[in-house]
Write a protein that holds these residues in place. Structure first.
Motif, short mmCIF file in Angstrom:
data_model
loop_
_atom_site.label_atom_id
_atom_site.label_comp_id
_atom_site.label_asym_id
_atom_site.label_seq_id
_atom_site.Cartn_x
_atom_site.Cartn_y
_atom_site.Cartn_z
N ARG A 217 0.83 -1.20 0.00
CA ARG A 217 0.00 0.00 0.00
C ARG A 217 0.87 1.26 0.00
O ARG A 217 2.00 1.25 0.48
N ASP B 200 -1.88 1.15 -4.93
CA ASP B 200 -1.69 -0.11 -4.22
C ASP B 200 -1.44 -1.21 -5.24
O ASP B 200 -1.92 -1.15 -6.39
N THR C 80 -6.84 2.27 -4.65
CA THR C 80 -7.07 1.74 -3.31
C THR C 80 -7.55 0.31 -3.41
O THR C 80 -8.49 0.01 -4.15
N THR D 82 -8.72 -2.98 -0.98
CA THR D 82 -9.09 -3.41 0.37
C THR D 82 -8.66 -4.87 0.57
O THR D 82 -9.08 -5.74 -0.20
N ASP E 3 -8.34 -8.71 2.14
CA ASP E 3 -9.20 -9.65 2.86
C ASP E 3 -8.38 -10.27 3.99
O ASP E 3 -7.23 -9.91 4.23
#
Length: 448
Positions: free
Chosen positions: A6, A20, A34, A36, A38
């Protein structure tokens, strides 16, 4: 376990963007502004550091098999990874020489048990192995290495009929070492007549002269044009030679280009004034030459006259290097500090980060037609390097990974450091230590 990097500044295809990057199953799974994670994802905060594709070094000498006192595939590939080099292409002047298809495959088998970076090998040309070269599968080797000037061992190809046959029939790229041996021999005899065995190291650039380089490289270019061969002239060192490689080429042209050119990091960093301080430590073939040549080479990189930057990493023992001129072998260990030396040019305003990445990764992948490497692209192998441009790094004997345990950079402080290196998605270097022994992969090519 997936890995998410990131807040990195991605340097890729002439652009720098903070994004990212997600690694999954050894490949770059996603690049986005961006991402996300897991529950099955390890997150690394790059904190604004620069993420680049790993350097692909198309010219190294790792000395195995045959010269374990100098270096080996295991030690030198670890030095590669610590220096941000994730793939290497190694030369045939070992023992036994890689001049048969059997020796070539034996070398691949050896690397598969030792190399922690990705690897490929050249088939070596000789005056009498044309039939072997003809049988080479284009995807079996990175290229055919032709010593058009004796550098190490007895692999000099000096028979014009043999050269004609190689350039007419090689099924893949021909990479040449260009120095004219008779011209060098004449200068050696003059130096010996004047100095005996005590020839000053400062004369190396005159003995392995610009005339010797130009005479040989111009012959290579002439043969390539005559036979429409795919020629890559290694380690250019003189301003005069650059005139043969205009007009400039773009990345998209490299895979089909007739003729391309290369420079090595030490010829971009040192000049002949450094012999006084470093002596045989920078004795290499072709030789380090004048400051004006160095600046011409830097300009040629920026102008895309020179297509690739490599190392010509060539370790010898420290004791060997302490001999007088004629007995001190030529070659410099470089892979651990190649990228750091190029980043000095960035700090000095001579290269952009984008240009460094282009010449050490993108262009190598294009010229050698590598499969899925050399770029930050979704689906490509996750060969990645995280650069910290604000954290100085000092070279000491204790942090050298070369088997020979010396470097012309020892004691030097670079302005940047390698913060991390991933090879095929595995974190191999954490900025201080090699942290994994995962083996590299044999490089694959997209060739007809």
């Amino acid at each position: 376990m997936k890995t998410l990097i990131r807040n990195a500044k991605l340097v890729n295809q002439g652009q720098i963007r903070q994004q990212d990057l997600l690694i999954d199953a050894g490949r770059i799974a996603r690049i986005d502004d961006t991402i996300t994670p897991d529950a099955n994802t390890k997150v690394i905060d790059a904190d604004g550091k620069y993420l680049i594709p790993g350097m692909i070094d198309d010219q190294v000498h790792f000395r195995e098999p045959g010269f374990p006192n100098k270096g080996n595939i295991g030690s030198e590939s670890r030095a590669c990874v610590a220096g941000g080099i994730t793939s290497f292409m190694e030369m045939p002047n070992v023992n036994p020489q890689t001049t048969t298809l059997e020796a070539l495959e034996d070398k691949y088998a050896l690397a598969a048990t030792k190399a922690v970076a990705n690897f490929s090998f050249y088939l070596g040309a000789t005056n009498d192995n044309l039939e072997v070269i003809k049988r080479l599968d284009p995807n079996q080797a990175c290229g055919v290495k032709t010593f058009m000037g004796a550098s190490t061992g007895n692999m000099l190809v000096d028979n014009i009929e043999a050269l004609e046959g190689i350039f007419a029939n090689a099924p893949t790229l021909i990479a040449t070492h260009c120095e004219d041996t008779p011209t060098i021999t004449e200068q050696e005899e003059l130096a010996r007549a004047k100095y005996g065995d005590d020839v000053p190291m400062e004369l190396h650039g005159e003995i392995r002269s610009r005339e010797a380089c130009y005479k040989s490289s111009s012959l290579a270019v002439e043969l390539a044009k005559k036979h429409q061969a795919r020629l890559h002239v290694l380690h250019l060192t003189t301003a005069e030679e650059l005139e043969m490689f205009k007009p400039a080429k773009q990345l998209s042209q490299l895979s089909s280009a007739n003729i391309t050119a290369e420079v090595c990091v030490h010829h971009l960093y040192f000049n002949d004034s450094d012999y006084t301080r470093l002596g045989s430590q920078i004795k290499c073939n072709p030789s380090v030459k004048k400051q004006s040549d160095k600046m011409a080479l830097i300009k040629a990189v920026n102008d895309n006259v020179i297509d690739i930057i490599a190392t010509d990493h060539a370790p010898h023992t420290w004791d060997e290097k302490q001999n007088k001129y004629f007995n001190a072998p030529s070659g410099v260990p470089l892979v651990q500090h190649a990228l750091l030396s190029l980043l000095e040019h960035y700090h000095n305003g001579l290269f952009t980060l984008e240009k460094i990445v282009e010449k050490t990764s993108h262009a190598v992948a294009e010229r050698y037609q590598l499969a899925d490497r050399g770029y930050l692209r979704e689906g490509y192998h996750a060969d990645l390097v995280l650069l910290d441009l604000d954290s100085p790094y000092t070279v000491t004997k204790d942090n050298l990974l070369y088997h020979c345990k010396w470097s012309p950079f020892e004691g030097h402080q670079f302005n940047s450091s390698i913060a991390a290196t991933w090879v095929n998605g595995t974190l191999m270097f954490d900025g201080t230590n090699i942290v994994d022994n995962q083996l590299g992969e044999r490089l694959a090519f997209n060739r007809d």
